[in-house]
Design a protein around this motif. Sequence first.
Motif, PDB file in Angstrom:
ATOM      1  N   LEU A 299      -4.136   2.578  -4.393  1.00  0.00           N
ATOM      2  CA  LEU A 299      -4.606   2.469  -3.010  1.00  0.00           C
ATOM      3  C   LEU A 299      -5.512   1.252  -2.838  1.00  0.00           C
ATOM      4  N   THR A 300      -6.536   1.147  -3.666  1.00  0.00           N
ATOM      5  CA  THR A 300      -7.550   0.104  -3.515  1.00  0.00           C
ATOM      6  C   THR A 300      -6.964  -1.293  -3.692  1.00  0.00           C
TER       7      THR A 300
ATOM      8  N   VAL B 289      -9.889   9.266  -1.009  1.00  0.00           N
ATOM      9  CA  VAL B 289     -10.672   8.496  -0.030  1.00  0.00           C
ATOM     10  C   VAL B 289     -12.013   9.168   0.228  1.00  0.00           C
TER      11      VAL B 289
ATOM     12  N   SER C  38      -0.911  -1.883 -10.479  1.00  0.00           N
ATOM     13  CA  SER C  38      -1.921  -0.826 -10.610  1.00  0.00           C
ATOM     14  C   SER C  38      -1.566   0.110 -11.756  1.00  0.00           C
TER      15      SER C  38
ATOM     16  N   GLY D  78      -3.604   6.674  -8.725  1.00  0.00           N
ATOM     17  CA  GLY D  78      -3.581   6.754  -7.268  1.00  0.00           C
ATOM     18  C   GLY D  78      -4.704   5.963  -6.626  1.00  0.00           C
ATOM     19  N   SER D  79      -5.901   6.017  -7.225  1.00  0.00           N
ATOM     20  CA  SER D  79      -7.057   5.313  -6.664  1.00  0.00           C
ATOM     21  C   SER D  79      -6.900   3.807  -6.778  1.00  0.00           C
TER      22      SER D  79
ATOM     23  N   PRO E 172       0.812  -1.223   0.000  1.00  0.00           N
ATOM     24  CA  PRO E 172       0.000   0.000   0.000  1.00  0.00           C
ATOM     25  C   PRO E 172       0.843   1.270   0.000  1.00  0.00           C
TER      26      PRO E 172
ATOM     27  N   LEU F 278      -4.363  11.990  -2.022  1.00  0.00           N
ATOM     28  CA  LEU F 278      -4.814  10.726  -1.450  1.00  0.00           C
ATOM     29  C   LEU F 278      -5.988  10.907  -0.476  1.00  0.00           C
TER      30      LEU F 278
ATOM     31  N   ILE G 186     -13.940   2.432  -3.555  1.00  0.00           N
ATOM     32  CA  ILE G 186     -12.805   1.807  -2.877  1.00  0.00           C
ATOM     33  C   ILE G 186     -13.258   0.574  -2.099  1.00  0.00           C
TER      34      ILE G 186
ATOM     35  N   MET H 290       0.428   4.140  -2.601  1.00  0.00           N
ATOM     36  CA  MET H 290       0.074   5.486  -2.159  1.00  0.00           C
ATOM     37  C   MET H 290       1.075   6.534  -2.636  1.00  0.00           C
TER      38      MET H 290
ATOM     39  N   ASN I  75      -3.825  -2.367  -3.693  1.00  0.00           N
ATOM     40  CA  ASN I  75      -2.733  -2.768  -2.804  1.00  0.00           C
ATOM     41  C   ASN I  75      -3.172  -2.958  -1.365  1.00  0.00           C
ATOM     42  N   VAL I  76      -4.115  -2.152  -0.888  1.00  0.00           N
ATOM     43  CA  VAL I  76      -4.642  -2.383   0.461  1.00  0.00           C
ATOM     44  C   VAL I  76      -5.295  -3.758   0.535  1.00  0.00           C
TER      45      VAL I  76
END
Length: 504
Positions: A402-403, A265, A155, A398-399, A89, A261, A272, A93, A405-406
């Motif tokens: 984040l999504t 969110v 990503s 970026g979105s 993440p 970031l 997400i 990020m 990789n989390v």
Amino acid sequence: MSDYPRTQLPALSSATRRLRTDDCIIVDKRELRKAQIGAGVGNFIEWYDIGIYGYLTLTMTSVFTQGMDQSTGLLVTLLGFAVSFIVRPLGGMILGPLGDRIGRRKVLFFTMALMASATTLIGVLPTADQMGLWVIVPLYLLKMLQGFSTGGEYSGAATYVAEFSPDRHRGFWTALLNTGAQLGFAAGAAVVAATTIITTSVWGASAMLDGGWRIPFLLALPLGLVAISLRKRIPESPSFEVAHEKTEQDDVNPLFVRQSLPKIVKLYWPQILVGIALIAADGTSSYTVTSYMPTYLESQIGMASVTTAVATVVILLLQAVIVPFVARWSDRIGRRPIYVIATVGNLVLLVPAFALMHLGEMWSLYLALFMVSLPSAFFLALTGAVMSELFPTASRYGSVGLTHNVAISLFGGTTPLVSQLLVQVTGNSYAPAFYVMFFSAVALFALTKMRESAARPLLGSVPVVSSTEEAALLVRDQDANPHIDTSTMLLTPLPVVPRQSVLN
């Protein structure tokens, strides 16, 4: 107007106009193939790197945790696999928003160089016998570097290829990334198997422990150099270039503005959450096949490592063939029906598959692995396209970073470790199946909150088509086309023109 629920998109604040043919991006097929190869080779090497660690787990346990209890050492080695996903993440990020700012191509070049370097360096580490258990520290640090680069790799590649692909065939083109991933993992397994066979036949039964394990890691260097060379030649995503140029005009609509970031969110949390649910199901399913099955089959069923490696190579090659066909099917019937098949498939097939494994026969092994891998192939066919379709172009890298990789960090990369812990703690050899089934049930619920996105232009982008004729037809029929919504497109304001001039 948009068919998104109001909570999922920022309110539109600028007037929209009709679509014109010169608004559409017409893809150069030669450039598309070049982009696909350049992005795909990185994904191949990423999964090669992950694969060799997965297939050398028991060997790495002996090499790096010598002196520990066997079961503890195995958990320590699997933690090395998990730790690379813990930092993913962070990579997403940092590298994702950077890719939205400076371009997809530059970041993808960096991730490839970092990943190949980290994998190669693992191959020259000292062993526990030479350095003691402190060797775990540099091993984990290099695995973290791998994870950081991977956080921006998939990503970025998915975003890049999705933006380069014609809308009507986006599923197919992005799915080729995961075909490359399966081939990369199969290549990792094949290299481990071949290295094991050759070194043990030449230097004896202990050859892999004596240094043969280094060979698959060191091969990452020439593979990485080839990938870097290919990535130097790829063009930038045309959708990014158009959006980047126009968003410099300070458009007031947040949909068309590159967001930080925290803003990502705040604005896109529903997408997400849907994305995390889908990737959790995908990740637990896929990593069970690719990363945990060799360990499970060796430790629980008692099969030889070469046998499990060969069997998994066959299954991964079969998945690599299935994935693009399923993706093309999703371009025709939609993403949601394919996801339903994948989730229900896991709920129905996993318990019988694990029962077959315990028969210990070759035919039951292959049938069981096929049953486990089939739903996984359906998930893999959609990942790249759907993650890119959830978010607007200005903030897509970026979105998605984040999504994806989390979710992968929490639920995918930890699958081997959590599965092994569940088996050891509960004593239930079916626990890994129930673990995957739980996340498939969650994903099935999440589908009720996801809109259908197949064949639509990407959010924040104009249509991407294969020819001028397709663009003309799209413009001519735009009023009757449910896939066309100009309120989600970044269109330059034009003076009012006569209706008969629209196709000019």
